[in-house]
Design a protein around this motif. Structure first.
Motif, PDB file in Angstrom:
ATOM      1  N   GLN A 183      -8.501   3.597  -5.979  1.00 13.77           N
ATOM      2  CA  GLN A 183      -8.591   4.517  -7.113  1.00 13.77           C
ATOM      3  C   GLN A 183      -8.973   5.918  -6.655  1.00 13.77           C
ATOM      4  OE1 GLN A 183     -11.350   2.625  -9.751  1.00 13.77           O
ATOM      5  NE2 GLN A 183      -9.833   1.245 -10.600  1.00 13.77           N
ATOM      6  N   ALA A 184      -9.859   6.039  -5.639  1.00 12.61           N
ATOM      7  CA  ALA A 184     -10.269   7.339  -5.145  1.00 12.61           C
ATOM      8  C   ALA A 184      -9.101   8.065  -4.491  1.00 12.61           C
ATOM      9  CB  ALA A 184     -11.416   7.176  -4.148  1.00 12.61           C
ATOM     10  N   ASP A 185      -8.142   7.309  -3.963  1.00 15.51           N
ATOM     11  CA  ASP A 185      -6.988   7.895  -3.295  1.00 15.51           C
ATOM     12  C   ASP A 185      -6.054   8.562  -4.301  1.00 15.51           C
ATOM     13  OD1 ASP A 185      -4.534   8.381  -2.062  1.00 15.51           O
ATOM     14  OD2 ASP A 185      -4.759   6.728  -0.688  1.00 15.51           O
ATOM     15  N   GLY A 186      -5.749   7.923  -5.393  1.00 18.22           N
ATOM     16  CA  GLY A 186      -4.855   8.496  -6.392  1.00 18.22           C
ATOM     17  C   GLY A 186      -3.387   8.180  -6.150  1.00 18.22           C
ATOM     18  N   SER A 187      -2.969   8.122  -4.883  1.00 13.13           N
ATOM     19  CA  SER A 187      -1.584   7.780  -4.523  1.00 13.13           C
ATOM     20  C   SER A 187      -1.591   6.874  -3.293  1.00 13.13           C
ATOM     21  CB  SER A 187      -0.784   9.048  -4.217  1.00 13.13           C
ATOM     22  OG  SER A 187      -0.656   9.851  -5.357  1.00 13.13           O
ATOM     23  N   PRO A 188      -2.155   5.682  -3.413  1.00  9.27           N
ATOM     24  CA  PRO A 188      -2.240   4.796  -2.241  1.00  9.27           C
ATOM     25  C   PRO A 188      -0.883   4.247  -1.824  1.00  9.27           C
ATOM     26  CG  PRO A 188      -2.906   3.614  -4.195  1.00  9.27           C
ATOM     27  CD  PRO A 188      -2.690   5.046  -4.612  1.00  9.27           C
ATOM     28  N   CYS A 189      -0.840   3.750  -0.598  1.00  7.41           N
ATOM     29  CA  CYS A 189       0.373   3.093  -0.104  1.00  7.41           C
ATOM     30  C   CYS A 189       0.602   1.823  -0.905  1.00  7.41           C
ATOM     31  CB  CYS A 189       0.229   2.751   1.371  1.00  7.41           C
ATOM     32  SG  CYS A 189       0.094   4.207   2.427  1.00  7.41           S
ATOM     33  N   GLY A 190       1.848   1.393  -0.970  1.00 13.00           N
ATOM     34  CA  GLY A 190       2.232   0.207  -1.724  1.00 13.00           C
ATOM     35  C   GLY A 190       1.966  -1.082  -0.960  1.00 13.00           C
ATOM     36  N   PRO A 191       2.427  -2.188  -1.520  1.00 11.62           N
ATOM     37  CA  PRO A 191       2.197  -3.495  -0.896  1.00 11.62           C
ATOM     38  C   PRO A 191       2.981  -3.645   0.411  1.00 11.62           C
ATOM     39  CG  PRO A 191       3.610  -3.711  -2.817  1.00 11.62           C
ATOM     40  CD  PRO A 191       3.147  -2.295  -2.780  1.00 11.62           C
TER      41      PRO A 191
END
Length: 151
Positions: A35-43
């Protein structure tokens, strides 16, 4: 007998809750990081026999440099940042700055010219300065600094 059975059931239920608590805390910490990232990598998924993840990236110049190591050094190729690109894992390394953004986390990938190298996570969307991606796995073993991913 029924009082003993009820007490025993309660004891087992409390023990199960206590055992589950650390995993719930770990899951919550991981969720907060994403959540802190905002645009994390996918699965994770398989690409040409390797486990990779798609990560949203960007570049102010229209291309992302891929370096031969996570210590910067020589550019071995580039990635077209239109959309998302796949990455194998992340590792710490030299600090890299682009404008007001900086990061010492690097992601292992293959440049558009098919050469392996590292991209500074300063080119990843989301997150703050010197913050790793909230979803990309860490490099271990052969995929670590200076290494290549294993099949």
């Amino acid at each position: 007998m029924s009082i003993r059975m009820a007490a025993l059931s309660t004891t087992f239920a409390l023990a199960a809750l206590a055992a589950a608590a650390p995993s719930a805390q770990a899951a919550q910490a991981a969720a907060q990081s994403v959540q802190a990232d905002g645009s994390p990598c996918g699965p994770q998924y398989q690409h040409n026999g390797r486990t990779v993840q798609n990560c949203p990236d960007w570049s102010p110049s229209g291309s992302i440099p891929v370096y031969g190591s996570n210590a910067k050094g020589t550019v071995v190729g580039y990635i077209d940042p239109a959309g998302t690109d796949w990455y194998v894992c992340e590792v710490t390394g030299a600090s890299h700055t682009v404008g007001e953004y900086r990061n010492y986390w690097w992601a292992l990938t293959m440049a558009d010219n098919h050469k392996w190298g590292y991209v500074s996570e300063v080119y990843f969307r989301g997150g703050g300065n010197d913050q790793d991606d909230g979803g990309l796995r860490e490099c271990r073993g052969a995929g670590g600094p200076g290494g290549r991913p294993t099949r």
